[in-house]
Design a protein around this motif. Structure first.
Motif, PDB file in Angstrom:
ATOM      1  N   CYS A 218      30.088  33.007  25.441  1.00  0.00           N
ATOM      2  CA  CYS A 218      29.898  32.618  26.842  1.00  0.00           C
ATOM      3  C   CYS A 218      30.681  33.541  27.776  1.00  0.00           C
ATOM      4  N   GLY A 219      31.603  34.315  27.226  1.00  0.00           N
ATOM      5  CA  GLY A 219      32.371  35.262  28.016  1.00  0.00           C
ATOM      6  C   GLY A 219      33.268  36.092  27.137  1.00  0.00           C
ATOM      7  N   VAL A 220      33.683  37.251  27.642  1.00  0.00           N
ATOM      8  CA  VAL A 220      34.595  38.142  26.921  1.00  0.00           C
ATOM      9  C   VAL A 220      35.713  38.545  27.877  1.00  0.00           C
ATOM     10  N   THR A 221      36.961  38.438  27.410  1.00  0.00           N
ATOM     11  CA  THR A 221      38.129  38.748  28.232  1.00  0.00           C
ATOM     12  C   THR A 221      39.064  39.681  27.489  1.00  0.00           C
ATOM     13  N   LEU A 222      39.557  40.681  28.181  1.00  0.00           N
ATOM     14  CA  LEU A 222      40.569  41.591  27.626  1.00  0.00           C
ATOM     15  C   LEU A 222      41.948  41.007  27.910  1.00  0.00           C
ATOM     16  N   ALA A 223      42.819  40.988  26.904  1.00  0.00           N
ATOM     17  CA  ALA A 223      44.180  40.465  27.056  1.00  0.00           C
ATOM     18  C   ALA A 223      45.169  41.586  26.789  1.00  0.00           C
ATOM     19  N   THR A 224      45.970  41.936  27.794  1.00  0.00           N
ATOM     20  CA  THR A 224      46.893  43.068  27.642  1.00  0.00           C
ATOM     21  C   THR A 224      48.255  42.741  28.229  1.00  0.00           C
ATOM     22  N   ASP A 225      49.256  43.535  27.845  1.00  0.00           N
ATOM     23  CA  ASP A 225      50.602  43.391  28.413  1.00  0.00           C
ATOM     24  C   ASP A 225      50.987  44.652  29.184  1.00  0.00           C
ATOM     25  N   ASP A 226      49.977  45.488  29.497  1.00  0.00           N
ATOM     26  CA  ASP A 226      50.268  46.791  30.104  1.00  0.00           C
ATOM     27  C   ASP A 226      49.467  46.962  31.403  1.00  0.00           C
ATOM     28  N   GLU A 227      50.169  47.308  32.480  1.00  0.00           N
ATOM     29  CA  GLU A 227      49.537  47.448  33.791  1.00  0.00           C
ATOM     30  C   GLU A 227      48.479  48.555  33.800  1.00  0.00           C
ATOM     31  N   ARG A 228      48.706  49.622  33.011  1.00  0.00           N
ATOM     32  CA  ARG A 228      47.746  50.713  32.988  1.00  0.00           C
ATOM     33  C   ARG A 228      46.406  50.261  32.419  1.00  0.00           C
ATOM     34  N   ILE A 229      46.481  49.472  31.349  1.00  0.00           N
ATOM     35  CA  ILE A 229      45.248  48.954  30.745  1.00  0.00           C
ATOM     36  C   ILE A 229      44.576  47.961  31.688  1.00  0.00           C
ATOM     37  N   LEU A 230      45.366  47.091  32.303  1.00  0.00           N
ATOM     38  CA  LEU A 230      44.814  46.089  33.221  1.00  0.00           C
ATOM     39  C   LEU A 230      44.106  46.760  34.393  1.00  0.00           C
ATOM     40  N   GLU A 231      44.745  47.767  34.973  1.00  0.00           N
ATOM     41  CA  GLU A 231      44.166  48.452  36.123  1.00  0.00           C
ATOM     42  C   GLU A 231      42.869  49.156  35.742  1.00  0.00           C
ATOM     43  N   THR A 232      42.874  49.822  34.586  1.00  0.00           N
ATOM     44  CA  THR A 232      41.666  50.517  34.127  1.00  0.00           C
ATOM     45  C   THR A 232      40.536  49.522  33.890  1.00  0.00           C
ATOM     46  N   ALA A 233      40.862  48.397  33.251  1.00  0.00           N
ATOM     47  CA  ALA A 233      39.849  47.390  32.965  1.00  0.00           C
ATOM     48  C   ALA A 233      39.212  46.881  34.256  1.00  0.00           C
ATOM     49  N   ARG A 234      40.016  46.570  35.219  1.00  0.00           N
ATOM     50  CA  ARG A 234      39.489  46.020  36.473  1.00  0.00           C
ATOM     51  C   ARG A 234      38.635  47.038  37.219  1.00  0.00           C
ATOM     52  N   LYS A 235      39.015  48.309  37.174  1.00  0.00           N
ATOM     53  CA  LYS A 235      38.208  49.351  37.817  1.00  0.00           C
ATOM     54  C   LYS A 235      36.828  49.458  37.172  1.00  0.00           C
ATOM     55  N   LEU A 236      36.756  49.134  35.878  1.00  0.00           N
ATOM     56  CA  LEU A 236      35.496  49.240  35.136  1.00  0.00           C
ATOM     57  C   LEU A 236      34.724  47.923  35.103  1.00  0.00           C
ATOM     58  N   GLY A 237      35.215  46.924  35.820  1.00  0.00           N
ATOM     59  CA  GLY A 237      34.515  45.644  35.859  1.00  0.00           C
ATOM     60  C   GLY A 237      34.677  44.810  34.611  1.00  0.00           C
ATOM     61  N   ILE A 238      35.745  45.069  33.860  1.00  0.00           N
ATOM     62  CA  ILE A 238      36.028  44.307  32.639  1.00  0.00           C
ATOM     63  C   ILE A 238      36.904  43.111  32.988  1.00  0.00           C
ATOM     64  N   SER A 239      36.489  41.933  32.588  1.00  0.00           N
ATOM     65  CA  SER A 239      37.311  40.738  32.785  1.00  0.00           C
ATOM     66  C   SER A 239      38.596  40.899  31.980  1.00  0.00           C
TER      67      SER A 239
END
Length: 251
Positions: free
Chosen positions: A52-73
């Motif tokens: 029903c959904g897919v979410t990326l779980a990270t502890d790193d701001e670089r990964i979080l920022e990249t994910a959000r720029k690419l439209g990744i939850s």
């Protein structure tokens, strides 16, 4: 009156992604055909119709920022989790996953993941008694010799009896019949919570295999057989092979 068809509960995919890696620092952001690895994993997982959904779980701001720029939850988690499974639990709790829902641990270094593997992994959960599932594939004898390849033996119901880096079952005569474990897991939310609360078990610490914690606690793991292989990225030199596979898949 028609019988009611069994249905799956809501199934949630979570991809743990850490920047730190001994063998490959920054691996989740490694470039693969012009996109970071996490983009490929997310797209392949999202192609599974049972999620029903897919979410990326990270502890790193670089990964979080990249994910959000690419439209990744994506969501930021604590940075002191001892394992990816603990990170997945924190994320599932933030998402408000219900106790009978299913949470899938999707490895963040599988950019060539077959969505069909996730469908197979989730298939037993039409049965309310199933608490955990994982996958295994047939191994050739030579491949089974390596302690890096985790083997599993199962009972007549398809539940795991044991996982080991050792050669199991050990053939006294002739060739053995070996199953190699594929590190994808699906948990009922309540069982995921129980898993983390248990803490590492004795066998888990000896073999360095987290799934043994469940077997030590008497929690059965349903094992589904597949002929499909996974193609994880452990080191930079694995990337050309994965790129070739993605081109073959038409990604």
């Amino acid at each position: 009156m028609n019988a009611v068809s069994p249905t799956l509960p809501r199934c949630h995919g979570i991809i743990p992604a850490r920047f730190a890696s001994t063998r490959f620092p920054g691996k989740p952001l490694a470039d693969i055909l012009g996109k970071p690895m996490i983009w490929h994993v997310f797209q392949r997982a999202r192609a599974c119709p049972e999620l029903c959904g897919v979410t990326l779980a990270t502890d790193d701001e670089r990964i979080l920022e990249t994910a959000r720029k690419l439209g990744i939850s994506a969501t930021m988690t604590r940075d002191d989790h001892p394992s990816g499974t603990d990170r997945i639990l924190e994320t599932a709790e933030r998402l408000g996953v219900a106790e009978d829902d299913v949470v899938v641990n999707i490895q963040g270094d599988e950019p060539a993941l077959h969505p069909e593997l996730l469908t197979l992994l989730l298939s037993p959960f039409t049965d309310p008694a199933i608490q955990v599932s994982t996958l295994a594939r047939p191994l050739a004898s030579q491949e089974a010799q390596s302690p890096d390849m985790v083997k599993v033996v199962i009972d007549s119901q398809g539940n795991a009896l044991y996982f080991s880096r050792a050669l199991i079952p050990h053939p006294r005569e002739g060739e053995g019949d070996f199953l190699g474990h594929i590190g994808l897991y699906a948990f009922r939310m309540r069982t995921l919570r129980a898993f983390v609360a248990l803490g590492p078990g004795k066998l888990e610490q000896i073999e360095k295999l987290e799934q043994l914690r469940l077997l030590e606690a008497g929690i059965p793991i349903r094992v589904l057989r597949t002929e499909l292989c996974t193609h994880g990225v452990d080191r930079p030199e694995d990337i050309p092979r994965v790129c070739a596979l993605l081109r073959e898949y038409g990604s």
